[in-house]
Design a protein around this motif. Structure first.
Motif, short mmCIF file in Angstrom:
data_model
loop_
_atom_site.label_atom_id
_atom_site.label_comp_id
_atom_site.label_asym_id
_atom_site.label_seq_id
_atom_site.Cartn_x
_atom_site.Cartn_y
_atom_site.Cartn_z
N PHE A 75 0.82 -1.40 -0.09
CA PHE A 75 0.00 -0.05 0.03
C PHE A 75 0.72 1.21 -0.04
N ALA A 76 2.00 1.22 0.23
CA ALA A 76 2.95 2.47 0.37
C ALA A 76 2.78 3.18 -1.02
N PRO A 77 2.81 2.48 -2.24
CA PRO A 77 2.94 3.73 -3.39
C PRO A 77 1.72 4.27 -3.45
N VAL A 79 -0.51 4.96 -0.90
CA VAL A 79 -0.55 6.07 -0.03
C VAL A 79 0.26 7.33 -0.25
N ALA A 80 1.27 7.04 -0.73
CA ALA A 80 2.04 8.21 -1.33
C ALA A 80 1.37 9.03 -2.68
N LEU A 81 0.80 8.23 -3.33
CA LEU A 81 0.18 8.92 -4.48
C LEU A 81 -0.99 9.77 -4.08
N LEU A 82 -1.91 9.23 -3.25
CA LEU A 82 -3.16 9.97 -2.78
C LEU A 82 -2.70 10.89 -2.14
N HIS A 83 -1.77 10.94 -1.08
CA HIS A 83 -1.46 12.17 -0.25
C HIS A 83 -0.78 13.22 -1.26
N ARG A 84 0.25 12.93 -2.49
CA ARG A 84 0.44 13.75 -3.10
C ARG A 84 -0.33 14.67 -4.16
N GLU A 85 -1.16 13.68 -4.81
CA GLU A 85 -2.29 14.28 -5.66
C GLU A 85 -3.52 15.01 -5.10
N LEU A 86 -4.05 14.28 -3.94
CA LEU A 86 -5.19 14.63 -3.37
C LEU A 86 -5.22 15.39 -2.21
N GLY A 87 -3.73 15.26 -1.53
CA GLY A 87 -3.87 16.01 -0.41
C GLY A 87 -4.34 15.34 0.89
N SER A 89 -4.42 13.03 4.18
CA SER A 89 -3.57 12.87 5.13
C SER A 89 -2.90 11.34 5.25
N GLU A 90 -1.44 11.41 5.09
CA GLU A 90 -0.66 10.02 5.19
C GLU A 90 -1.31 9.32 6.21
N ARG A 91 -1.53 9.80 7.36
CA ARG A 91 -1.98 9.08 8.68
C ARG A 91 -3.06 8.44 8.50
N GLY A 92 -4.00 9.44 8.03
CA GLY A 92 -5.36 8.82 7.94
C GLY A 92 -5.58 7.63 6.88
N LEU A 93 -4.62 7.78 5.75
CA LEU A 93 -4.75 6.52 4.91
C LEU A 93 -4.26 5.37 5.33
N TRP A 94 -3.07 5.39 6.20
CA TRP A 94 -2.53 4.46 7.22
C TRP A 94 -3.39 3.73 7.84
#
Length: 206
Positions: A75-77, A79-87, A89-94
């Motif tokens: 899931f790391a890629p 999470v990184a993509l959603l954080h970068r493109e949509l803003g 929260s990385e913590r929320g996604l994890w």
């Protein structure tokens, strides 16, 4: 695989292919998924322990650690993509990933071994989503026990909301963390009673 067969397949991103629909109403949506690697982690007693694709680990705790690591890598890629493109929260996604992992394992184990103790289920959570240093680490996910007809049954306490209630005709899930706990517990007990009634009717009909 982990809860049912006691195995952890190689689901690193490079080993997972997704095919999306090319046309129609579902164009661009995933329609099939394949794991391209045959590699897997397993315990010494696995019937295919001697298979060249098998990597043996000494015990359940080690297998659990491999599952946690594989899910994190998978899931790391995303999470990184959603954080970068949509803003997002990385913590929320994890947290959402941790919820999905722990919840899936919990329900699968409950299905396969209904009498599994709360302590055994807690050990699973400890090894999956309570390991310091892991992006999946959280104390928001847990278990709670309700009593129905003098018999305790364990439930999973989620950390995240799926926001189904924001869709047309949607509502809060029974175990939504946004529900008051007393309301959640009453709904779960009601569902338990309905399940028992349906089971009794099926037995009578048989």
């Amino acid at each position: 695989c982990y809860a049912v067969a006691g195995r952890v397949p190689d689901v690193r991103p490079d080993e997972v292919w997704i095919r999306c629909a090319a046309a129609g109403e579902r164009a661009g949506e995933p329609e099939a998924i394949a794991i391209t690697s045959g590699r897997f982690y397993a315990l010494p007693g696995d019937p295919d322990a001697a298979h060249p694709d098998a990597t043996l680990v000494p015990d359940r705790a080690a297998l659990r650690a491999r599952l946690r690591e594989m899910v994190t890598a998978h899931f790391a890629p995303a999470v990184a993509l959603l954080h970068r493109e949509l803003g997002c929260s990385e913590r929320g996604l994890w947290l959402a990933v941790a919820d999905g992992l722990a919840g899936s394992v919990f329900w699968q184990l409950q299905e396969r071994a209904p009498g599994l103790s709360a302590a055994a289920l807690e050990a699973e959570l400890d090894g999956l989503v309570r390991v310091a240093g892991s992006p999946l680490c959280t104390r928001q996910i847990g278990l709670f026990t309700l009593t129905y007809r003098e018999q305790p049954f364990v439930h999973y306490d989620r950390a995240t909301c799926c926001y189904w209630f924001k869709t047309d005709g949607g509502d809060y899930c029974t175990t939504c963390p946004k529900r008051p706990k007393a309301e959640r517990d009453a709904l779960l007990l009601k569902e338990k009673a309905e399940e028992d009634e349906a089971r009794s009717l099926a037995e009578v009909a048989a």
